[in-house]
Motif scaffolding. Structure first.
Motif, PDB file in Angstrom:
ATOM      1  N   VAL A   1       0.837  -1.195   0.000  1.00 25.21           N
ATOM      2  CA  VAL A   1       0.000   0.000   0.000  1.00 25.21           C
ATOM      3  C   VAL A   1       0.874   1.247   0.000  1.00 25.21           C
ATOM      4  N   THR A   2       0.250   2.359  -0.314  1.00 28.93           N
ATOM      5  CA  THR A   2       0.966   3.624  -0.376  1.00 28.93           C
ATOM      6  C   THR A   2       0.325   4.653   0.536  1.00 28.93           C
TER       7      THR A   2
ATOM      8  N   VAL B   1       4.949   7.291  -0.076  1.00 27.61           N
ATOM      9  CA  VAL B   1       5.702   6.323   0.705  1.00 27.61           C
ATOM     10  C   VAL B   1       5.051   4.967   0.451  1.00 27.61           C
ATOM     11  N   TYR B   2       5.891   3.968   0.187  1.00 31.37           N
ATOM     12  CA  TYR B   2       5.402   2.627  -0.151  1.00 31.37           C
ATOM     13  C   TYR B   2       5.667   1.680   1.024  1.00 31.37           C
TER      14      TYR B   2
ATOM     15  N   LYS C   1       3.924  -6.335  10.991  1.00 31.13           N
ATOM     16  CA  LYS C   1       5.252  -5.954  10.519  1.00 31.13           C
ATOM     17  C   LYS C   1       5.078  -5.078   9.286  1.00 31.13           C
ATOM     18  N   GLN C   2       5.765  -3.946   9.278  1.00 37.20           N
ATOM     19  CA  GLN C   2       5.624  -2.995   8.179  1.00 37.20           C
ATOM     20  C   GLN C   2       7.007  -2.552   7.705  1.00 37.20           C
ATOM     21  N   LYS C   3       7.278  -2.795   6.433  1.00 38.41           N
ATOM     22  CA  LYS C   3       8.552  -2.422   5.823  1.00 38.41           C
ATOM     23  C   LYS C   3       8.334  -1.291   4.836  1.00 38.41           C
ATOM     24  N   VAL C   4       9.160  -0.263   4.923  1.00 38.45           N
ATOM     25  CA  VAL C   4       9.131   0.821   3.947  1.00 38.45           C
ATOM     26  C   VAL C   4       9.995   0.412   2.758  1.00 38.45           C
TER      27      VAL C   4
ATOM     28  N   LEU D   1      14.049   6.369   2.793  1.00 37.04           N
ATOM     29  CA  LEU D   1      13.380   5.682   3.890  1.00 37.04           C
ATOM     30  C   LEU D   1      13.401   4.160   3.745  1.00 37.04           C
ATOM     31  N   ALA D   2      13.758   3.682   2.561  1.00 38.84           N
ATOM     32  CA  ALA D   2      13.645   2.250   2.257  1.00 38.84           C
ATOM     33  C   ALA D   2      14.499   1.413   3.200  1.00 38.84           C
TER      34      ALA D   2
END
Length: 454
Positions: free
Chosen positions: A184-185, A198-199, A226-229, A235-236
């Motif tokens: 999602v974005t 931001v992804y 859990k959330q990964k950029v 920011l990745a």
């Protein structure tokens, strides 16, 4: 607001029970209404008097088609708006709007609108979830002064709520497919509409969907997140891990972050309450995610009753994979031509900050859809009791998987003219993937280092 006598008494009863520290499940005779006069999730089965809100009719799994990426077709594509609310006629409909919705017309009189369509009440979940909800009705209790649950399983502890905090727990624990992975974005547009994205890559698993879950020893975990950029490059690689607990007074939420630049995992106590939301440019708090999340202990919760209200529903048009993000994000607010509103019944709950507690939101007004227990609109007030931010969720029934959830969450800052839009996936390579499987070892701080490699 018109409040029914029975609902008023229910709110008083709930508050008195909370004050004594005893919050009882409903008797079996009352729970027997589920699936009869009430839907299996606790909404009124019947429609309203004039038929503008229909009776509940579960949406079939084949209500539309599913494309190769998992996106759903719009079952209501041929429908046209019954009417459109604009700044010119909004006062005619003010009694069916939240104050925050009404304020949006005053803030953006030239562009904000609400196309109102025929109402459909089709939200449903799998039969085994319905069965668990009915069991919860007679056995689940509040503990720790309303800030935790005992004897809870799967989803919706209080389908027949007696207090405001019970309604909020229904939102917090509602069914979201059990487990899901999603791409999602998030956009945080400037007042002129310019934005960058931001992804995120999310993994979300409720405890009973973990491979190593032991129902005999369920523990205090509600779910793992859990959330990964994944972008932009600056920011990745950053990863957030959350262990959400059922009783956050007994055991507060545990959170960690992996910093890709430092290649280190750190505890993240700020990921709670009004701590800053991930990569949100200061436009949301941690507990703004999913409209509202986390421990309810900092607020007093008052059940105001039910009312009829226009809320954003059946958002298939907004979730169309043919759309570009530039089609959705506009100056001041999203493209309201893509929105769809329907008349629904909602629970109204007022959260007031307790004396001695702190939060940037001194008061929050919740409007929660009776059919799904999802927050549809939340108005946020600052310390001066002035309306500050308006959250609006565009709900969608993922009918092929029997999962009610959101297609898009928005949070409008009335003071700055900026807003946040979270959850867009129109241009991504896949839609939500329900049925994700994992073990607890996949959600440990040690696992973050591997996830964060870029």
């Amino acid at each position: 607001m018109k409040i029914t006598k029975s609902l008023f008494h229910a709110g008083v009863l709930g508050l008195s029970l909370l004050a004594t520290g005893v919050m009882a499940a409903v008797p079996a005779a009352e729970a027997d209404k589920l699936g009869k006069s009430l839907t299996p999730m606790g909404a009124e089965m019947a429609g309203n008097a004039d038929g503008s809100i229909p009776a509940w009719k579960p949406m079939p799994k084949n209500a539309g088609t599913v494309d190769s990426k998992g996106f759903l077709s719009n079952p209501y594509a041929s429908e046209k708006p019954l009417f459109t609310i604009t700044a010119q006629n909004v006062d005619q409909y003010k009694d069916k709007l939240a104050p925050g919705q009404y304020a949006m017309f005053k803030r953006y009189p030239e562009t904000f609108k609400m196309p109102v369509y025929t109402s459909h009440r089709g939200a449903t979940v799998p039969d085994d979830v319905f069965a668990a909800i009915k069991r919860n009705a007679t056995k689940t209790n509040l503990v720790s002064g309303g800030n935790g649950l005992e004897n809870f399983e799967t989803a919706i502890p209080f389908p027949i709520p007696k207090s405001g905090v019970e309604v909020i727990w229904n939102h917090i624990t509602r069914y979201r497919g059990g487990s899901v992975t999603r791409l999602v974005t998030q956009a945080t547009p400037q007042p002129n509409g310019s934005f960058s994205l931001v992804y995120f890559q999310d993994q979300f698993v409720f405890r009973d969907k973990m491979k190593d879950y032991d129902p005999a020893n369920p523990g205090n975990i509600l779910f793992y997140f859990k959330q990964k950029v994944t972008a932009p490059a600056r920011l990745a690689g950053g990863v957030l891990l959350v262990h959400e607990t059922l009783d956050q007074v007994k055991e507060p939420r545990s959170a960690w972050v992996y910093n890709a630049g430092q290649r280190r995992v750190r505890r993240a106590p700020q990921v709670s309450y009004d701590g800053p939301g991930t990569a949100a440019d200061g436009l949301r708090t941690s507990d703004n995610l999913d409209m509202y999340n986390g421990a309810p202990d900092r607020y007093d919760w008052k059940l105001e009753g039910k009312k009829e209200m226009y809320i954003a529903s059946d958002a298939y048009k907004l979730d169309d994979p043919k759309l570009k993000y530039t089609d959705i994000i506009k100056a001041g607010h999203i493209n309201q031509d893509l929105a769809r509103y329907e008349l629904r019944r909602v629970w109204h709950v007022v959260a007031t900050l307790k004396e001695g507690q702190r939060h940037i939101y001194a008061k929050r007004d919740f409007y929660i859809d009776e059919d799904t227990w999802q927050a549809a609109v939340i108005d946020h007030y600052d310390g001066r009791n002035q309306l500050w931010r308006v959250a609006e969720a565009h709900a969608e029934n993922y009918y092929d998987k029997q999962v009610p959830w959101y297609a898009l969450e928005t949070l409008y800052d009335l003071q700055s003219g900026r807003y946040l839009a979270l959850g867009m996936k129109n241009e991504e390579k896949s839609a939500y993937d329900f049925g994700f499987t994992a073990t607890t070892s996949d959600f440990t701080p040690a696992a973050l280092r591997q996830d964060g490699v870029r």
